[in-house]
Design a protein around this motif. Sequence first.
Motif, PDB file in Angstrom:
ATOM      1  N   UNK A 439      19.146   6.847  18.481  1.00 55.70           N
ATOM      2  CA  UNK A 439      18.109   6.084  17.785  1.00 55.70           C
ATOM      3  C   UNK A 439      18.276   4.598  18.117  1.00 55.70           C
ATOM      4  N   UNK A 440      17.196   3.936  18.528  1.00 54.71           N
ATOM      5  CA  UNK A 440      17.286   2.529  18.911  1.00 54.71           C
ATOM      6  C   UNK A 440      17.575   1.659  17.692  1.00 54.71           C
ATOM      7  N   UNK A 441      18.059   0.447  17.947  1.00 51.96           N
ATOM      8  CA  UNK A 441      18.424  -0.424  16.824  1.00 51.96           C
ATOM      9  C   UNK A 441      17.220  -0.788  15.967  1.00 51.96           C
ATOM     10  N   UNK A 442      16.071  -1.042  16.606  1.00 51.30           N
ATOM     11  CA  UNK A 442      14.863  -1.358  15.832  1.00 51.30           C
ATOM     12  C   UNK A 442      14.482  -0.203  14.910  1.00 51.30           C
ATOM     13  N   UNK A 443      14.498   0.994  15.458  1.00 49.47           N
ATOM     14  CA  UNK A 443      14.176   2.164  14.635  1.00 49.47           C
ATOM     15  C   UNK A 443      15.205   2.343  13.524  1.00 49.47           C
ATOM     16  N   UNK A 444      16.455   2.025  13.857  1.00 51.72           N
ATOM     17  CA  UNK A 444      17.514   2.169  12.859  1.00 51.72           C
ATOM     18  C   UNK A 444      17.293   1.199  11.703  1.00 51.72           C
ATOM     19  N   UNK A 445      16.968  -0.064  12.033  1.00 56.12           N
ATOM     20  CA  UNK A 445      16.744  -1.062  10.980  1.00 56.12           C
ATOM     21  C   UNK A 445      15.571  -0.628  10.105  1.00 56.12           C
ATOM     22  N   UNK A 446      14.492  -0.192  10.761  1.00 54.23           N
ATOM     23  CA  UNK A 446      13.327   0.175   9.973  1.00 54.23           C
ATOM     24  C   UNK A 446      13.624   1.402   9.106  1.00 54.23           C
ATOM     25  N   UNK A 447      14.449   2.302   9.622  1.00 51.18           N
ATOM     26  CA  UNK A 447      14.854   3.479   8.857  1.00 51.18           C
ATOM     27  C   UNK A 447      15.667   3.084   7.626  1.00 51.18           C
TER      28      UNK A 447
END
Lengths: 481, 246
Positions: A439-447
Amino acid sequence: MSNDQQIIDSNINKEYEYGFVTDIESETIPPGLNEEVIRLISHKKEEPEWLLEWRLKAYRHWKKMKTPNWAKINYPDIDYQSISYYSAPKKKELSSLDEVDPQLLETYNKLGIPLEEQKMLSGVAVDAVFDSVSIATTFKDELKKAGVIFCSFSEAVKDHPDLVQKYLGTVVPYTDNYFATLNSAVFTDGSFVYIPKGVKCPMELSTYFRINEANTGQFERTLIIADEGSHVSYLEGCTAPMRDENQLHAAVVELVAHKDSTIKYSTVQNWYPGHPDTGEGGIYNFVTKRGTCLEDNARISWTQVETGSAVTWKYPSCILKGDNSVGEFYSVAVTNHHQQADTGTKMIHLGKNTKSTIISKGISAGKGQQTYRGEVKIMKGAEQARNFSQCDSILIGDSCGAHTFPYIDVRNPTAQMEHEATTSNIGEDQLFYCNQRGISSDDAVSMIVNGFCKEVFNELPMEFAIEATKLMEVTLEGSVG
Amino acid sequence: MLDIQDLHAGVDNKEILKGLSLNIKPGEMHAVMGRNGSGKSTLSNVITGREGYYISKGDVRYKNESIIEWPPEQRALAGLFMSFQYPVVMPGVNNTYFLKSALNAKRKHNGEKELDAAGFLKLIKEKLTELDMDTSYLQRAVNDGFSGGEKKRNEVLQMLTLEPELSILDETDSGLDIDALKIIADGVNKYRSPERSFLVITHYQRLLKYIEPDVVHVLIDGKIVRSGGKELAIELEEKGYGWLES
C-alpha cells in the motif's frame, strides 16, 4: 529515523486543486465601511426600515469593539476599510437553471457538483449562493407543497418579513462578538429555512457557497427555524477560487429548534488555505454558529469537516434551554502547510435532563497549528444534565501542533461529565507496515486518517461523507513519503 | 529467489551486517538463527527496504534483480512479504478494508481484476477457517486490542491472502502458546510449494520443530558463521551460541 523529516518536507507541497476564478461581471461597491455603505447595502436590497436600523445599531456597537485576541491564531491586522462590502452578479432573478450563466454552471462542474445532475439524481435542493446574491434555487415547488420555506435571506426579508423579524438575532444578538456584530451590520445574503409544525423536510437542504469576487468580504447570514415536531437536515459545503489577497469571511448561522424538533446542520469547508510555502492569500474564516433548543425535547446536531482556510475561528454551539433537549457536535478539522485553526464548541445546559455529545478529531500536518477549544456549562437549573466529550488529535510529521483547551463549568451537582482526549501520530512504523503490504504511503495516510475520522464521517449524509473523504485525501496527499 | 552478496549494512552510521551472504532457491526454507543484537532484525529490515538503514557494500537480489534502490511497496508488490516481529496497530482501520486494499494493490500491479467486497469476503473466510480464526476479526481494527497470539495469526493470515513468493517470518513464534504455534505452523506448511521460499528468522529452535527448514544459518555479529541442515538448530538448542564465537 533521520529520513522522516525529509520525507515529510518533500511531500508537503500539495497544491490547492479547486483554485480558479470565474469571470462573471459583478456590481461591486467600492471598498470602505461607514454608515453610508450600510445604507447603500440596505437600499440595494430594498430592505424594510427596521432591518436598516438593526444594521446601524450593530455597526455603531461594532465601532466600540476590539478584535478578540484570545484564540491561538496569528494573522496580520485586517483593514476593514479596504474591503468591499457588496458584490452582486449583474444577472439575477432567474426562474430556472437554464437562465443561469453557463460559466457559473461550468464552475460547479469543475467542483464536481453539477447542479442539473444533482437535482435529478440526489434529490437535493440547492440554493446556490454565488458571492452575495442567490442565483439559482431548485426544488422550490416540492418544498412549497410540504410548506417548507427555503430561500435566500433577501427573499425571506421580502416574502416573510414577520418570521425574519421575529427570529433574527435571537440566538446570536448583534452585540454578540466582534465578527458577528460586523456581520450584523453588513451581511448581504445567505439562506433562510422555515419548517412548519410537524413537517419532516422531504429532502436534505443544501447550499454551496463560493467566494468569487476579488477583494470582497463574504458576510453570509443563515437562519433556520424548526417549528414544533419538525425535522430538517441542512448541508453547507464550500470551495473557493485561488487568489493572492486575503479574504475575510465572517458568517453567522442561527438555528432555532422548537418543541420536539430536530435540526441537523452539516458543513464541509474547503476554502483556499493559502500558499503552501508561506500561507499567504488564504481565507480568514471567522464564523459564529449557534443553535438554541428553545423548548422541550429539541435536538440540534452540528457536524463539520474543516479542511480549508488559512485561519479558522469557529465554535458551533448549542444552548439547551428546553428540558430533555440534546446538543451534538461532531468535528473533523485538518490543518496542513501553514493553516491555523482554533475551533470547538460550546454546550450550555439550562434545561433538565439535557444531554450533549462532543466528538472532535483534529489532524495536523506540515506546519499546521490546531486548537480545540470547548466549553461545557451546566447551569444551576440543569438537573441531571449529561455531557460526553472526546477530543482526539493526530499529528503527521514533527513541525505541526495540536492543543486542547476544554473548559468545564458545572453549577449543578447532579451533572454527569465525561471527558476523553488522546494525541497520537502517524508513525513511520504504521507507514512501513502498509508499504510492506504493497500500500502506497498516500493511501496509507488516507486510510489511517479516515479510520481516525470514522465516528464523525458516519454522521454525515452519504454524498457528503464521500466528498469529505475525497477532500481529506486531497488535503493530506503527499504529507508523507 | 533471494541472493544476498557480501552485504554490509547498518543504521545511524553503525555497521551491523558485516559481509553477510545468503542464497535461497525457489521452494527452499531457510532459517537464520542468532542472539539478540546479532543483526537479525537489520537483515529483515534491509531486505524489505525499511527507511533509515544504509547499505555500504554488497547487494540484495530478488528474482535476479537488485532491489536495494526499490521503495518498500515495490518490493511488496513484487512478491516479498514479511511477517512482523511486532505487528503494528492501526486504530480505526478495519482489517477487512486494510487487507482488501493490500490485495487489490497487488492484483492491480499484476494486471488482474480487483476483487469486489463480495469476492474478497468469500476468499478471506476460507483463510480464516484455515487458521481457526473467528469472523469477528473482520470487524476489528488492524491489530488493535489483539493479543500477542492474535497478532501473529493475523500476520500469517495476511501472508496466505497476499500469496507472496518470498516470505520472511520474523520471530513469528514469539508470544505464541503451543496450540497457536501449531496452527500457524500448519498454515505455513500448507502454503509451502516448489515456487515459494521462506526465510525464518528466530532466536529459538521452537518453531523449527514444526516447520522444518532445509538450511539453518547461524548469525553472529553480522556474519553467517555456520550453515547446515536442520540438525544444526538442535545442536544450537543444546550447546547455545558460545561455541561458534571465535
